[in-house]
Design an enzyme around this catalytic site. Structure first.
Site, short mmCIF file in Angstrom:
data_model
loop_
_atom_site.label_atom_id
_atom_site.label_comp_id
_atom_site.label_asym_id
_atom_site.label_seq_id
_atom_site.Cartn_x
_atom_site.Cartn_y
_atom_site.Cartn_z
N ASP A 1 0.75 -1.10 -0.09
CA ASP A 1 -0.03 0.05 0.13
C ASP A 1 0.84 1.26 0.11
OD1 ASP A 1 -2.56 1.37 0.75
OD2 ASP A 1 -1.26 2.02 2.31
N GLU B 1 -2.12 -5.09 -3.65
CA GLU B 1 -1.28 -4.52 -2.80
C GLU B 1 -0.13 -5.43 -2.21
OE1 GLU B 1 -3.62 -0.76 -1.47
OE2 GLU B 1 -3.71 -2.34 0.02
#
Lengths: 239, 239
Positions: free
Chosen positions: B54, B125
């Site tokens: 992320d 992610e």
């Protein structure tokens, strides 16, 4: 006469990084209030660099936490939040005197903007962004590791202070009482003084720009006091 | 028999990156439901890698936006949000078939988890995090530029679709009406069908796992329809 220190050679020595393009550093130190004041010169403020620096800081701290711990995702998020939150970032930035070099508009200067956590931590993120653009990821990372990724135990303690303090006193069958002592200053720049007390254990005071910030600081002061007296302040169920 | 595709050579060819340590890739593809199911083997799920990925995605997209635009900080934040939001990330991940390779627990498989945006975007992610650890920032950046930082105009249109649609119809003195057509499925996995209509301009339907998501998709469908008819859908005051 400018209120800020204009000696950027001195500043670069302090942070241990020499800019290739000194305008990048100037951009990072330009608060919007200053850019607005002299807008005829079309100086840009540091908000775009802050946007970028925030992401550089987020990755560098995430990387550090990932590699140095086996924490769960939730624990990692909490530790990261304690590193990148406004008061701890501002504290780190004060350690190398950043606030003295920020270019502020007159209005902000007069109302104490130079000492405000939000302005200092935003400028710190902008500074990180400017090093990233000027010298790449490796230089920005080195800066962050030197000035931001230190004293993590105390940052975590500060960030979670109210929760931890609550757990410590509850384990003794007691409770923390927060009380507002005073509220002063104009609407946009209030200072709250708050006390935290618990039976004979502690009675401390702290101030902040919001009631919540003052309570957090008071809880932190109480924890430091308990620690000094060798009272265990580790949260239950944690090592 | 596993429900997921186990041919990781094929997957690595699809994404154009060969792992030095194939266990990093396996870790990225391990949903918590799968790790829980075979917990005796102490397989770790992909949540720690997701935390890291992320941040890598956030920096790469921030850097891209910073260098390719002169947008204000607020506009940059909005564009970045449109790139890293769950539905657009899941859409990008589907373009290289990520969902087929995710290791899911039986319960998740039975309730349609393999097609759920949240599970796919989280795994995407985690995949970014695993490339970052395995091959460094440059390789992760290359992957993101190839698969995520594309079609930005449409992503922005999708992200802001309700606001933009409202502006377009208001400029004609009209209003959008959203109506819920149906709601089906068990509590944890509902599907909502919603219609958006506006006088003679459009009447479209779309579905989503929340009412808000369905409305957003319906607004986007309406915008695409207007665009096809050469009706100007650029927000007012923007170029």
């Amino acid at each position: 006469m400018p209120q800020h220190n204009t000696n950027l050679d001195e500043f670069q020595n302090r942070i241990g990084y020499q800019f290739n393009d000194i305008n990048m550093l100037k951009n990072a130190l330009t608060h919007s209030s200053y850019a607005n004041e002299i807008k005829l010169k079309k100086v840009s403020n540091n908000e775009r660099l802050e946007f970028l620096g925030d992401a550089v800081l987020e990755l560098t701290s995430s990387d550090y936490i990932y590699r140095n711990n086996q924490m769960s995702e939730g624990e990692m998020s909490r530790l990261r939040a304690s590193i990148v939150c406004e008061p701890t970032l501002a504290m780190c930035a004060r350690s190398f005197g950043l606030q003295k070099y920020i270019m502020l508009g007159k209005g902000e200067e007069l109302t104490g903007g130079r000492e405000r956590d939000s302005i200092i931590s935003d400028a710190c993120e902008a500074l990180i962004g400017s090093i990233y653009i000027d010298g790449g990821f490796a230089n920005a990372k080195e800066f962050i590791e030197k000035f931001i990724l230190n004293d993590l135990e105390n940052k975590k303690l500060f960030y979670d202070s109210k929760t931890i303090l609550q757990e410590v006193v509850q384990a003794r069958g007691l409770d923390v009482e927060y009380e507002q002592i005073s509220e002063a200053g104009p609407e946009h720049d209030k200072t709250f003084v708050v006390s935290a007390k618990c039976s004979d254990l502690f009675h401390v005071q702290a101030s902040g720009h919001t009631k919540k910030a003052a309570q957090q600081k008071a809880a932190y002061e109480a924890l430091l006091l308990l620690k000094k007296r060798n009272i265990d302040i580790k949260p239950k169920g944690k090592k």
